[in-house]
Scaffold this motif. Structure first.
Motif, PDB file in Angstrom:
ATOM      1  N   ALA A 201       9.567  -9.824  10.335  1.00 33.45           N
ATOM      2  CA  ALA A 201       9.864  -8.484  10.896  1.00 33.45           C
ATOM      3  C   ALA A 201       9.530  -6.928   9.858  1.00 33.45           C
ATOM      4  CB  ALA A 201      10.933  -8.604  11.307  1.00 33.45           C
ATOM      5  N   LEU A 202       8.609  -6.401  10.108  1.00 32.47           N
ATOM      6  CA  LEU A 202       7.918  -4.773   9.356  1.00 32.47           C
ATOM      7  C   LEU A 202       9.022  -3.795   9.804  1.00 32.47           C
ATOM      8  CD1 LEU A 202       5.655  -7.193   9.439  1.00 32.47           C
ATOM      9  CD2 LEU A 202       4.521  -6.163   7.875  1.00 32.47           C
ATOM     10  N   ARG A 203       9.415  -2.912   9.263  1.00 25.45           N
ATOM     11  CA  ARG A 203       9.764  -1.614   9.623  1.00 25.45           C
ATOM     12  C   ARG A 203       9.042  -0.904   8.489  1.00 25.45           C
ATOM     13  NH1 ARG A 203      15.237  -0.556  12.005  1.00 25.45           N
ATOM     14  NH2 ARG A 203      15.609   1.749  11.574  1.00 25.45           N
ATOM     15  N   GLY A 204       9.684  -0.139   8.799  1.00 21.29           N
ATOM     16  CA  GLY A 204       7.808   1.612   7.807  1.00 21.29           C
ATOM     17  C   GLY A 204       7.753   2.773   8.686  1.00 21.29           C
ATOM     18  N   GLY A 205       6.713   3.121   8.881  1.00 17.37           N
ATOM     19  CA  GLY A 205       6.199   4.519   9.810  1.00 17.37           C
ATOM     20  C   GLY A 205       5.083   3.838  10.752  1.00 17.37           C
ATOM     21  N   ALA A 206       4.671   5.166  11.181  1.00 22.21           N
ATOM     22  CA  ALA A 206       3.813   3.381  12.447  1.00 22.21           C
ATOM     23  C   ALA A 206       2.341   4.069  11.858  1.00 22.21           C
ATOM     24  CB  ALA A 206       4.467   4.945  14.059  1.00 22.21           C
ATOM     25  N   THR A 207       2.324   5.027  10.715  1.00 22.56           N
ATOM     26  CA  THR A 207       0.986   5.397  10.788  1.00 22.56           C
ATOM     27  C   THR A 207       0.647   3.887   9.243  1.00 22.56           C
ATOM     28  OG1 THR A 207       0.781   7.785  10.914  1.00 22.56           O
ATOM     29  CG2 THR A 207      -1.023   6.185   8.850  1.00 22.56           C
ATOM     30  N   GLU A 208       1.588   3.564   8.956  1.00 27.73           N
ATOM     31  CA  GLU A 208       1.582   2.943   7.703  1.00 27.73           C
ATOM     32  C   GLU A 208       1.749   1.681   8.160  1.00 27.73           C
ATOM     33  OE1 GLU A 208       2.293   4.098   3.933  1.00 27.73           O
ATOM     34  OE2 GLU A 208       4.470   2.910   4.237  1.00 27.73           O
ATOM     35  N   LEU A 209       2.491   1.279   9.117  1.00 31.27           N
ATOM     36  CA  LEU A 209       2.809  -0.447   9.952  1.00 31.27           C
ATOM     37  C   LEU A 209       1.068  -0.455  10.779  1.00 31.27           C
ATOM     38  CD1 LEU A 209       5.565  -0.127  12.062  1.00 31.27           C
ATOM     39  CD2 LEU A 209       5.070  -1.744   9.695  1.00 31.27           C
ATOM     40  N   LEU A 210       0.457   0.824  11.477  1.00 29.02           N
ATOM     41  CA  LEU A 210      -0.825   0.636  12.588  1.00 29.02           C
ATOM     42  C   LEU A 210      -1.936   0.428  11.210  1.00 29.02           C
ATOM     43  CD1 LEU A 210      -3.327   1.111  14.133  1.00 29.02           C
ATOM     44  CD2 LEU A 210      -2.879   3.524  13.299  1.00 29.02           C
ATOM     45  N   LEU A 211      -1.858   0.490   9.714  1.00 31.24           N
ATOM     46  CA  LEU A 211      -3.106   0.533   8.222  1.00 31.24           C
ATOM     47  C   LEU A 211      -2.979  -0.878   8.312  1.00 31.24           C
ATOM     48  CD1 LEU A 211      -3.472   4.432   7.480  1.00 31.24           C
ATOM     49  CD2 LEU A 211      -4.581   2.779   8.220  1.00 31.24           C
ATOM     50  N   ALA A 212      -1.785  -1.118   8.227  1.00 31.36           N
ATOM     51  CA  ALA A 212      -1.191  -2.703   7.571  1.00 31.36           C
ATOM     52  C   ALA A 212      -1.800  -3.312   8.690  1.00 31.36           C
ATOM     53  CB  ALA A 212       0.221  -2.787   7.119  1.00 31.36           C
ATOM     54  N   ALA A 213      -1.464  -3.436   9.692  1.00 29.54           N
ATOM     55  CA  ALA A 213      -1.722  -4.122  11.100  1.00 29.54           C
ATOM     56  C   ALA A 213      -3.486  -4.416  11.017  1.00 29.54           C
ATOM     57  CB  ALA A 213      -1.248  -3.405  12.169  1.00 29.54           C
ATOM     58  N   ALA A 214      -3.916  -3.068  11.014  1.00 27.76           N
ATOM     59  CA  ALA A 214      -5.757  -3.111  10.682  1.00 27.76           C
ATOM     60  C   ALA A 214      -5.963  -3.520   9.488  1.00 27.76           C
ATOM     61  CB  ALA A 214      -6.064  -1.701  10.614  1.00 27.76           C
ATOM     62  N   GLY A 215      -4.884  -3.469   8.531  1.00 24.05           N
ATOM     63  CA  GLY A 215      -5.776  -4.768   7.186  1.00 24.05           C
ATOM     64  C   GLY A 215      -6.298  -3.407   6.467  1.00 24.05           C
ATOM     65  N   ARG A 216      -6.279  -2.377   6.120  1.00 28.30           N
ATOM     66  CA  ARG A 216      -6.665  -1.559   5.346  1.00 28.30           C
ATOM     67  C   ARG A 216      -5.696  -1.153   4.316  1.00 28.30           C
ATOM     68  NH1 ARG A 216      -9.804  -2.026   9.705  1.00 28.30           N
ATOM     69  NH2 ARG A 216     -11.303  -1.157   9.382  1.00 28.30           N
ATOM     70  N   VAL A 217      -4.481  -1.487   4.867  1.00 29.99           N
ATOM     71  CA  VAL A 217      -3.840  -1.793   3.175  1.00 29.99           C
ATOM     72  C   VAL A 217      -2.617  -2.998   3.260  1.00 29.99           C
ATOM     73  CG1 VAL A 217      -3.348   0.645   3.371  1.00 29.99           C
ATOM     74  CG2 VAL A 217      -1.789  -0.339   4.437  1.00 29.99           C
ATOM     75  N   ARG A 218      -2.545  -3.356   1.882  1.00 28.97           N
ATOM     76  CA  ARG A 218      -1.660  -4.050   2.080  1.00 28.97           C
ATOM     77  C   ARG A 218      -0.126  -3.580   1.954  1.00 28.97           C
ATOM     78  NH1 ARG A 218      -0.754  -7.398  -2.879  1.00 28.97           N
ATOM     79  NH2 ARG A 218      -0.738  -5.469  -3.979  1.00 28.97           N
ATOM     80  N   VAL A 219       0.600  -4.673   2.721  1.00 30.90           N
ATOM     81  CA  VAL A 219       2.155  -4.335   2.553  1.00 30.90           C
ATOM     82  C   VAL A 219       2.579  -3.848   1.318  1.00 30.90           C
ATOM     83  CG1 VAL A 219       4.627  -4.864   3.127  1.00 30.90           C
ATOM     84  CG2 VAL A 219       2.378  -5.141   5.109  1.00 30.90           C
ATOM     85  N   ALA A 220       2.428  -4.491   0.249  1.00 31.16           N
ATOM     86  CA  ALA A 220       3.182  -4.415  -0.926  1.00 31.16           C
ATOM     87  C   ALA A 220       2.781  -3.662  -1.186  1.00 31.16           C
ATOM     88  CB  ALA A 220       2.460  -5.089  -1.703  1.00 31.16           C
ATOM     89  N   ASP A 221       1.427  -2.558  -0.823  1.00 28.91           N
ATOM     90  CA  ASP A 221       1.489  -0.763  -1.404  1.00 28.91           C
ATOM     91  C   ASP A 221       1.540   0.390  -0.525  1.00 28.91           C
ATOM     92  OD1 ASP A 221       0.004  -2.771  -3.367  1.00 28.91           O
ATOM     93  OD2 ASP A 221      -2.109  -2.351  -2.442  1.00 28.91           O
ATOM     94  N   THR A 222       2.592  -0.305   0.932  1.00 28.49           N
ATOM     95  CA  THR A 222       3.464   1.264   1.239  1.00 28.49           C
ATOM     96  C   THR A 222       4.598   1.313   1.180  1.00 28.49           C
ATOM     97  OG1 THR A 222       3.303  -0.455   3.356  1.00 28.49           O
ATOM     98  CG2 THR A 222       1.171   0.235   2.801  1.00 28.49           C
ATOM     99  N   GLY A 223       5.467   2.206   2.097  1.00 26.39           N
ATOM    100  CA  GLY A 223       6.781   1.412   2.418  1.00 26.39           C
ATOM    101  C   GLY A 223       7.110   0.920   3.215  1.00 26.39           C
ATOM    102  N   ILE A 224       5.810   0.119   3.581  1.00 25.67           N
ATOM    103  CA  ILE A 224       7.167  -0.848   4.675  1.00 25.67           C
ATOM    104  C   ILE A 224       7.888  -2.377   4.215  1.00 25.67           C
ATOM    105  CG2 ILE A 224       6.413  -2.808   6.416  1.00 25.67           C
ATOM    106  CD1 ILE A 224       3.612  -0.859   6.596  1.00 25.67           C
ATOM    107  N   ALA A 225       9.297  -2.390   4.851  1.00 29.06           N
ATOM    108  CA  ALA A 225       9.974  -2.942   4.748  1.00 29.06           C
ATOM    109  C   ALA A 225       9.538  -3.987   5.382  1.00 29.06           C
ATOM    110  CB  ALA A 225      11.580  -2.860   4.443  1.00 29.06           C
ATOM    111  N   LEU A 226       9.175  -5.776   4.673  1.00 30.52           N
ATOM    112  CA  LEU A 226       8.813  -6.962   5.329  1.00 30.52           C
ATOM    113  C   LEU A 226       9.805  -7.821   5.344  1.00 30.52           C
ATOM    114  CD1 LEU A 226       7.172  -9.070   6.914  1.00 30.52           C
ATOM    115  CD2 LEU A 226       6.224  -9.283   4.140  1.00 30.52           C
ATOM    116  N   PHE A 227      10.191  -8.438   5.429  1.00 33.79           N
ATOM    117  CA  PHE A 227      12.094  -9.298   6.255  1.00 33.79           C
ATOM    118  C   PHE A 227      11.519 -10.661   6.993  1.00 33.79           C
ATOM    119  CE2 PHE A 227      13.301  -4.902   7.335  1.00 33.79           C
ATOM    120  CZ  PHE A 227      14.152  -4.266   5.781  1.00 33.79           C
ATOM    121  N   GLY A 228      12.026 -11.581   6.346  1.00 31.68           N
ATOM    122  CA  GLY A 228      11.585 -13.121   6.940  1.00 31.68           C
ATOM    123  C   GLY A 228      10.510 -14.039   6.121  1.00 31.68           C
ATOM    124  N   ASP A 229       9.701 -14.518   6.673  1.00 27.84           N
ATOM    125  CA  ASP A 229       9.123 -15.447   6.808  1.00 27.84           C
ATOM    126  C   ASP A 229       7.738 -14.929   6.251  1.00 27.84           C
ATOM    127  OD1 ASP A 229       7.376 -17.903   6.083  1.00 27.84           O
ATOM    128  OD2 ASP A 229       7.441 -19.141   8.110  1.00 27.84           O
TER     129      ASP A 229
END
Length: 251
Positions: free
Chosen positions: A210-238
Protein backbone atom coordinates in the motif's frame (compact mmCIF):
# COMPACT_ATOMS: atom_id res chain seq x y z
CA UNK A 1 -13.60 17.87 -15.05
CA UNK A 2 -13.31 20.08 -18.09
CA UNK A 3 -10.76 17.95 -19.94
CA UNK A 4 -10.40 20.34 -22.85
CA UNK A 5 -9.53 23.31 -20.65
CA UNK A 6 -7.19 21.20 -18.51
CA UNK A 7 -5.49 19.85 -21.63
CA UNK A 8 -4.82 23.32 -23.04
CA UNK A 9 -3.52 24.50 -19.67
CA UNK A 10 -1.18 21.50 -19.51
CA UNK A 11 0.02 22.12 -23.07
CA UNK A 12 0.90 25.72 -22.19
CA UNK A 13 2.72 24.69 -19.00
CA UNK A 14 4.65 22.03 -20.91
CA UNK A 15 5.68 24.55 -23.57
CA UNK A 16 7.00 27.01 -20.98
CA UNK A 17 9.69 24.54 -19.91
CA UNK A 18 11.21 24.76 -23.40
CA UNK A 19 11.61 28.52 -23.49
CA UNK A 20 15.31 29.38 -23.31
CA UNK A 21 16.19 25.71 -22.69
CA UNK A 22 19.01 23.92 -24.52
CA UNK A 23 17.18 21.69 -26.99
CA UNK A 24 19.97 19.10 -26.82
CA UNK A 25 19.52 18.57 -23.06
CA UNK A 26 19.05 14.86 -22.33
CA UNK A 27 15.86 13.70 -20.62
CA UNK A 28 16.90 11.22 -17.91
CA UNK A 29 13.43 9.73 -17.49
CA UNK A 30 13.16 9.05 -21.24
CA UNK A 31 16.52 7.38 -21.92
CA UNK A 32 18.04 8.34 -25.26
CA UNK A 33 15.80 11.36 -25.74
CA UNK A 34 16.67 15.04 -25.78
CA UNK A 35 14.28 17.92 -25.13
CA UNK A 36 13.85 18.26 -28.89
CA UNK A 37 12.68 14.66 -29.17
CA UNK A 38 10.37 15.04 -26.18
CA UNK A 39 8.71 18.12 -27.65
CA UNK A 40 8.32 16.40 -31.02
CA UNK A 41 6.84 13.30 -29.38
CA UNK A 42 4.19 15.28 -27.52
CA UNK A 43 3.35 17.63 -30.37
CA UNK A 44 3.16 14.88 -32.95
CA UNK A 45 1.01 12.81 -30.58
CA UNK A 46 -1.53 15.62 -30.34
CA UNK A 47 -1.67 15.97 -34.13
CA UNK A 48 -1.88 12.20 -34.52
CA UNK A 49 -4.92 12.10 -32.24
CA UNK A 50 -6.43 15.12 -33.99
CA UNK A 51 -6.11 13.47 -37.41
CA UNK A 52 -7.68 10.25 -36.12
CA UNK A 53 -10.64 12.22 -34.80
CA UNK A 54 -10.90 14.61 -37.76
CA UNK A 55 -10.98 11.77 -40.26
CA UNK A 56 -13.08 9.58 -37.93
CA UNK A 57 -10.68 6.72 -38.48
CA UNK A 58 -11.58 3.21 -37.42
CA UNK A 59 -8.08 1.81 -37.91
CA UNK A 60 -4.52 2.57 -36.85
CA UNK A 61 -2.76 5.63 -38.25
CA UNK A 62 1.02 5.46 -38.55
CA UNK A 63 2.33 8.48 -36.55
CA UNK A 64 4.99 8.98 -39.23
CA UNK A 65 2.19 9.82 -41.65
CA UNK A 66 0.72 12.61 -39.53
CA UNK A 67 0.25 15.92 -41.31
CA UNK A 68 2.69 18.53 -40.00
CA UNK A 69 4.21 15.96 -37.65
CA UNK A 70 7.61 17.64 -37.33
CA UNK A 71 8.22 20.86 -35.41
CA UNK A 72 9.94 23.74 -37.21
CA UNK A 73 13.60 24.30 -36.30
CA UNK A 74 13.12 27.75 -34.80
CA UNK A 75 12.41 27.35 -31.04
CA UNK A 76 9.66 29.98 -30.94
CA UNK A 77 8.00 28.45 -33.98
CA UNK A 78 8.27 25.01 -32.40
CA UNK A 79 6.36 26.22 -29.35
CA UNK A 80 3.67 27.69 -31.60
CA UNK A 81 3.56 24.35 -33.42
CA UNK A 82 3.09 22.60 -30.07
CA UNK A 83 0.19 24.89 -29.14
CA UNK A 84 -1.34 24.44 -32.58
CA UNK A 85 -1.43 20.66 -32.26
CA UNK A 86 -3.35 20.82 -28.99
CA UNK A 87 -5.88 23.25 -30.43
CA UNK A 88 -6.20 21.08 -33.52
CA UNK A 89 -7.32 18.15 -31.33
CA UNK A 90 -9.84 20.30 -29.43
CA UNK A 91 -11.28 21.58 -32.70
CA UNK A 92 -11.42 18.10 -34.24
CA UNK A 93 -13.37 16.69 -31.30
CA UNK A 94 -15.79 19.61 -31.37
CA UNK A 95 -16.42 19.19 -35.09
CA UNK A 96 -16.71 15.40 -34.97
CA UNK A 97 -18.82 15.34 -31.80
CA UNK A 98 -17.54 14.21 -28.42
CA UNK A 99 -19.37 10.86 -28.61
CA UNK A 100 -18.39 9.99 -32.19
CA UNK A 101 -16.59 6.62 -32.14
CA UNK A 102 -13.02 6.61 -33.42
CA UNK A 103 -10.01 4.32 -33.32
CA UNK A 104 -7.87 4.13 -30.17
CA UNK A 105 -5.27 1.60 -29.09
CA UNK A 106 -7.88 0.20 -26.69
CA UNK A 107 -10.48 -0.26 -29.42
CA UNK A 108 -13.24 2.09 -30.55
CA UNK A 109 -13.89 4.93 -28.08
CA UNK A 110 -15.73 8.28 -28.14
CA UNK A 111 -13.68 11.05 -29.73
CA UNK A 112 -13.41 12.89 -26.41
CA UNK A 113 -11.38 9.95 -25.06
CA UNK A 114 -8.40 11.36 -26.90
CA UNK A 115 -8.49 14.69 -25.07
CA UNK A 116 -8.31 12.97 -21.69
CA UNK A 117 -5.54 10.67 -22.95
CA UNK A 118 -3.49 13.56 -24.29
CA UNK A 119 -4.02 15.60 -21.11
CA UNK A 120 -2.42 12.92 -18.98
CA UNK A 121 0.25 12.06 -21.53
CA UNK A 122 1.30 15.70 -21.58
CA UNK A 123 1.25 15.98 -17.78
CA UNK A 124 3.68 13.09 -17.32
CA UNK A 125 5.94 14.35 -20.10
CA UNK A 126 5.89 17.80 -18.50
CA UNK A 127 7.35 16.11 -15.45
CA UNK A 128 10.02 14.63 -17.74
CA UNK A 129 10.83 18.09 -19.07
CA UNK A 130 10.92 19.57 -15.56
CA UNK A 131 13.30 16.85 -14.37
CA UNK A 132 15.55 17.45 -17.39
CA UNK A 133 15.67 21.23 -16.99
CA UNK A 134 15.49 21.49 -13.22
CA UNK A 135 12.17 23.27 -13.56
CA UNK A 136 9.33 23.20 -11.08
CA UNK A 137 6.56 20.65 -11.45
CA UNK A 138 3.20 20.93 -9.74
CA UNK A 139 -0.08 19.39 -10.84
CA UNK A 140 -3.63 19.86 -9.60
CA UNK A 141 -4.46 16.91 -7.34
CA UNK A 142 -7.73 16.20 -9.14
CA UNK A 143 -5.91 16.02 -12.49
CA UNK A 144 -3.23 13.77 -10.98
CA UNK A 145 -5.84 11.47 -9.43
CA UNK A 146 -7.73 11.22 -12.71
CA UNK A 147 -4.45 10.40 -14.46
CA UNK A 148 -4.00 7.45 -12.09
CA UNK A 149 -7.55 6.31 -12.80
CA UNK A 150 -7.06 6.63 -16.56
CA UNK A 151 -3.81 4.69 -16.31
CA UNK A 152 -5.50 1.87 -14.38
CA UNK A 153 -8.27 1.75 -16.98
CA UNK A 154 -5.60 1.08 -19.57
CA UNK A 155 -3.68 -1.40 -17.42
CA UNK A 156 -6.85 -3.43 -16.80
CA UNK A 157 -7.25 -3.87 -20.56
CA UNK A 158 -3.63 -4.28 -21.61
CA UNK A 159 -1.91 -6.09 -18.72
CA UNK A 160 -0.95 -9.64 -19.48
CA UNK A 161 -1.45 -9.24 -23.23
CA UNK A 162 0.86 -10.90 -25.75
CA UNK A 163 1.80 -13.58 -23.25
CA UNK A 164 3.36 -11.19 -20.75
CA UNK A 165 2.92 -11.98 -17.03
CA UNK A 166 0.41 -10.00 -15.03
CA UNK A 167 1.87 -7.33 -12.76
CA UNK A 168 0.30 -8.94 -9.69
CA UNK A 169 0.27 -12.58 -8.65
CA UNK A 170 -2.96 -14.31 -7.68
CA UNK A 171 -3.83 -13.29 -4.15
CA UNK A 172 -1.73 -10.13 -4.17
CA UNK A 173 -3.36 -6.71 -3.99
CA UNK A 174 -2.10 -3.16 -4.29
CA UNK A 175 -3.69 -0.15 -2.64
CA UNK A 176 -2.98 3.47 -3.53
CA UNK A 177 -4.29 6.28 -1.35
CA UNK A 178 -3.92 9.93 -2.32
CA UNK A 179 -4.30 12.00 0.82
CA UNK A 180 -4.90 15.38 -0.81
CA UNK A 181 -7.93 17.21 0.66
CA UNK A 182 -11.18 16.93 -1.28
CA UNK A 183 -10.46 13.88 -3.42
CA UNK A 184 -12.69 11.45 -1.52
CA UNK A 185 -13.21 8.10 -3.21
CA UNK A 186 -11.51 9.41 -6.38
CA UNK A 187 -8.24 9.35 -4.44
CA UNK A 188 -8.25 5.64 -3.58
CA UNK A 189 -7.56 2.62 -5.76
CA UNK A 190 -7.56 -1.04 -4.79
CA UNK A 191 -6.06 -3.32 -7.43
CA UNK A 192 -6.12 -7.09 -7.65
CA UNK A 193 -6.39 -10.09 -9.94
CA UNK A 194 -9.61 -11.87 -10.86
CA UNK A 195 -10.06 -14.49 -13.55
CA UNK A 196 -6.60 -13.94 -14.94
CA UNK A 197 -7.10 -10.20 -15.40
CA UNK A 198 -6.29 -7.04 -13.46
CA UNK A 199 -9.27 -5.52 -11.70
CA UNK A 200 -9.51 -2.34 -9.67
CA UNK A 201 -11.99 -0.12 -7.86
CA UNK A 202 -12.06 3.10 -5.86
CA UNK A 203 -12.80 1.09 -2.74
CA UNK A 204 -10.87 1.65 0.46
CA UNK A 205 -8.91 -1.36 1.57
CA UNK A 206 -5.63 -2.85 2.65
CA UNK A 207 -3.21 -4.32 0.14
CA UNK A 208 -0.28 -6.70 0.07
CA UNK A 209 1.49 -3.42 -0.66
CA UNK A 210 0.00 0.00 0.00
CA UNK A 211 1.20 3.49 -0.87
CA UNK A 212 -0.06 6.67 0.72
CA UNK A 213 0.87 10.20 -0.30
CA UNK A 214 -0.03 13.10 -2.55
CA UNK A 215 -1.74 12.28 -5.84
CA UNK A 216 0.99 13.91 -7.93
CA UNK A 217 3.77 11.94 -6.24
CA UNK A 218 1.75 8.73 -6.54
CA UNK A 219 1.27 9.39 -10.24
CA UNK A 220 4.96 10.05 -10.85
CA UNK A 221 5.97 6.99 -8.83
CA UNK A 222 3.53 4.78 -10.72
CA UNK A 223 4.80 6.22 -14.01
CA UNK A 224 8.39 5.43 -13.03
CA UNK A 225 9.44 9.07 -12.98
CA UNK A 226 10.45 9.14 -9.31
CA UNK A 227 11.47 6.53 -6.77
CA UNK A 228 9.20 6.17 -3.78
CA UNK A 229 12.25 6.58 -1.54
CA UNK A 230 12.79 10.07 -2.97
CA UNK A 231 9.24 11.24 -2.22
CA UNK A 232 7.00 11.75 0.78
CA UNK A 233 5.06 8.57 -0.08
CA UNK A 234 4.72 5.99 2.70
CA UNK A 235 5.01 2.39 1.48
CA UNK A 236 3.52 -0.34 3.62
CA UNK A 237 3.59 -4.10 3.22
CA UNK A 238 5.50 -6.16 0.69
CA UNK A 239 7.98 -4.06 -1.32
CA UNK A 240 8.30 -6.90 -3.85
CA UNK A 241 4.63 -6.58 -4.81
CA UNK A 242 5.11 -2.91 -5.64
CA UNK A 243 8.33 -3.61 -7.55
CA UNK A 244 6.65 -6.34 -9.60
CA UNK A 245 3.85 -3.93 -10.42
CA UNK A 246 6.31 -1.24 -11.53
CA UNK A 247 8.35 -3.63 -13.65
CA UNK A 248 5.31 -4.86 -15.57
CA UNK A 249 3.21 -1.71 -16.02
CA UNK A 250 5.12 0.79 -18.15
CA UNK A 251 3.20 4.04 -18.23
Amino acid sequence: MDYAAAFLDENRAFAELFRDADASTPVPTCPGWTLTQLLRHVGRGDRWAAQIVRDRLDDYLDPRAVEGGKPPPDPADAISWLHGGAQRLIDAVELAGVETPVWTFLGSRPANWWIRRRLHETAVHRADAAIATGGEFTLDAHVAADAITEWLERVAIQAGSEGRPLPLADGDTLHLHADDPGLGDAGEWTIGVDGGAITWSHAHGKGSAALRGGATELLLAAAGRVRVADTGIALFGDDAVWQSWLDRTPF
